[in-house]
Motif scaffolding. Structure first.
Motif, short mmCIF file in Angstrom:
data_model
loop_
_atom_site.label_atom_id
_atom_site.label_comp_id
_atom_site.label_asym_id
_atom_site.label_seq_id
_atom_site.Cartn_x
_atom_site.Cartn_y
_atom_site.Cartn_z
N HIS A 71 8.35 -6.32 1.01
CA HIS A 71 7.44 -7.09 1.73
C HIS A 71 8.69 -8.30 2.21
O HIS A 71 9.85 -8.03 2.10
CB HIS A 71 6.40 -7.88 1.16
CG HIS A 71 5.21 -6.74 0.65
ND1 HIS A 71 4.59 -6.18 1.38
CD2 HIS A 71 5.01 -6.59 -0.67
CE1 HIS A 71 3.74 -5.53 0.61
NE2 HIS A 71 4.12 -5.65 -0.78
N MET B 66 1.89 8.87 2.41
CA MET B 66 1.47 8.85 1.16
C MET B 66 1.28 7.27 0.42
O MET B 66 2.29 6.51 0.86
CB MET B 66 2.36 9.47 -0.02
CG MET B 66 2.02 9.45 -1.44
SD MET B 66 3.13 10.28 -2.39
CE MET B 66 2.88 12.20 -1.88
N SER B 67 0.17 6.84 0.25
CA SER B 67 0.11 5.42 -0.19
C SER B 67 0.67 4.91 -1.44
O SER B 67 0.98 5.84 -2.27
CB SER B 67 -1.31 5.06 -0.30
OG SER B 67 -1.97 5.61 -1.32
N ILE B 68 1.04 3.64 -1.40
CA ILE B 68 1.56 3.09 -2.57
C ILE B 68 0.80 3.21 -3.80
O ILE B 68 1.48 3.56 -5.10
CB ILE B 68 1.94 1.70 -2.27
CG1 ILE B 68 3.17 1.45 -1.25
CG2 ILE B 68 2.64 0.98 -3.56
CD1 ILE B 68 4.56 2.12 -1.61
N ALA B 69 -0.48 3.21 -3.54
CA ALA B 69 -1.09 3.07 -5.01
C ALA B 69 -1.43 4.61 -5.26
O ALA B 69 -1.31 4.69 -6.72
CB ALA B 69 -2.85 2.78 -4.34
N PHE B 70 -1.24 5.56 -4.62
CA PHE B 70 -1.28 6.90 -4.88
C PHE B 70 -0.08 7.19 -5.79
O PHE B 70 -0.15 7.90 -6.61
CB PHE B 70 -1.63 7.99 -3.69
CG PHE B 70 -1.37 9.35 -3.97
CD1 PHE B 70 -2.51 9.86 -4.65
CD2 PHE B 70 -0.49 10.22 -3.83
CE1 PHE B 70 -2.52 11.24 -5.20
CE2 PHE B 70 -0.17 11.57 -4.26
CZ PHE B 70 -1.27 12.21 -4.77
N HIS C 123 9.77 -1.58 -4.11
CA HIS C 123 8.77 -1.81 -3.10
C HIS C 123 8.04 -3.12 -3.31
O HIS C 123 7.88 -4.32 -2.48
CB HIS C 123 7.76 -0.85 -2.76
CG HIS C 123 6.72 -1.05 -1.65
ND1 HIS C 123 5.41 -1.45 -2.14
CD2 HIS C 123 6.54 -0.89 -0.51
CE1 HIS C 123 5.03 -1.79 -1.16
NE2 HIS C 123 5.47 -1.15 0.03
N ASN C 124 7.46 -3.44 -4.50
CA ASN C 124 6.79 -4.53 -4.95
C ASN C 124 7.81 -5.85 -5.22
O ASN C 124 7.16 -6.87 -4.87
CB ASN C 124 6.30 -4.33 -6.39
CG ASN C 124 5.29 -3.04 -6.24
OD1 ASN C 124 4.56 -3.10 -5.31
ND2 ASN C 124 5.16 -2.48 -7.60
N THR D 282 1.31 -2.74 -8.99
CA THR D 282 1.05 -2.19 -7.91
C THR D 282 -0.29 -2.66 -7.05
O THR D 282 -0.56 -3.07 -6.14
CB THR D 282 1.45 -0.50 -7.44
OG1 THR D 282 2.44 -0.37 -8.02
CG2 THR D 282 1.08 -0.19 -6.31
N LEU D 283 -1.16 -2.71 -8.28
CA LEU D 283 -2.66 -2.84 -7.75
C LEU D 283 -3.06 -4.33 -8.07
O LEU D 283 -4.11 -4.55 -7.68
CB LEU D 283 -3.58 -1.75 -8.27
CG LEU D 283 -3.15 -0.38 -8.27
CD1 LEU D 283 -4.14 0.46 -9.03
CD2 LEU D 283 -3.14 0.00 -6.75
#
Length: 267
Positions: A58, A1-5, A53-54, A108-109
């Protein structure tokens, strides 16, 4: 499942919860529905995961403008939901949840504007944490003050419908406002104190505006609390100083980061 989703799902959950609360308010229902609570908890869980996550997902830590914007609304929502166990603040969710949905999507985006730090000292982390808590609670106080002002104006015009039928009594609204201000003021004091103790130079060129504005906001809230205790300041005076202090505080933090990262392109 993507982060954007996941971000889209979280935004939709927030909007659904806001819609449920708006419908409940329009029906003059003062209680929180179980469906709203469940949806809000799932939205908060997704929001917390995305924020982690954001910021930490990373290499290094990223305290960029959009990341911190999302973190502040996560903190605001958590404070508001915790306060709901004692105080009827549920109508604030109609404003907070849509803004949170926007914050999640942009964080996120949106573009990556902040520089990554490989290690954040404990003192600096304490400063950032207390700052986020202070900004979150005092932003919540500003929204509460805006509702109080609208409610007071409607009462003076003797309009018995609208907000007067949805919100708690004026005296309770005022009490809740000062409770938020007191907690936010303590957190802001800790933020400034940890900044003085642990930041290398809080009056450096890229920090001086943030420092001066934060101290100015602290003074405004200190004057308000003093006036409340000794002079019995209420309603409009409280609203004006609360909104002014919160605006100065937001300019101190988000405004300075906005200029540095998006306009001047500095970390």
């Amino acid at each position: 499942m993507s982060i954007a989703f996941i971000a889209v799902i979280a935004a939709l959950l927030y909007l659904a919860a806001a819609g449920l609360q708006l419908a409940s308010a329009l029906q003059h229902n003062g209680s929180l529905s179980r469906s709203l609570i469940v949806i809000a908890i799932f939205a908060l869980g997704c929001h917390a995961f995305l924020t982690w996550h954001n910021i930490y997902g990373h290499e290094g830590v990223n305290f960029g403008f959009f990341r911190i914007f999302s973190l502040i609304f996560l903190c605001i929502n958590c404070v508001c939901l915790l306060a709901l166990t004692k105080r009827p603040l549920q109508n604030l969710l109609v404003i907070l949840f849509p803004l949170s949905a926007v914050g999640i999507l942009i964080s996120t985006l949106g573009p990556d504007t902040g520089a990554r730090e490989h290690k954040v000292p404990l003192g600096v982390a304490a400063h950032v944490g207390s700052s986020v808590v202070a900004y979150s609670i005092l932003t919540l106080a500003a929204i509460q003050a805006a509702l109080l002002a609208a409610q007071d104006a409607q009462l003076k015009r003797r309009q018995m419908g609208g907000l007067l039928g949805v919100l708690p009594p004026l005296q309770l609204m005022e009490s809740m406002l000062f409770e938020l201000i007191w907690v936010g003021f303590v957190a802001l004091t800790l933020s400034i104190g940890t900044g003085v103790l642990f930041m290398q130079d809080i009056f450096a060129q890229h920090l001086v505006h943030k420092t001066v504005l934060s101290i100015a906001a602290w003074i405004l809230f200190a004057v308000l609390l003093w006036g409340r205790h000794w002079l019995g300041w209420r309603s409009q005076t409280a609203v004006r100083l609360t909104v002014s202090g919160s605006t100065v505080l937001m300019l101190a933090f988000l405004g300075s980061k906005l200029v540095l990262e998006l306009v001047l392109e500095k970390s």
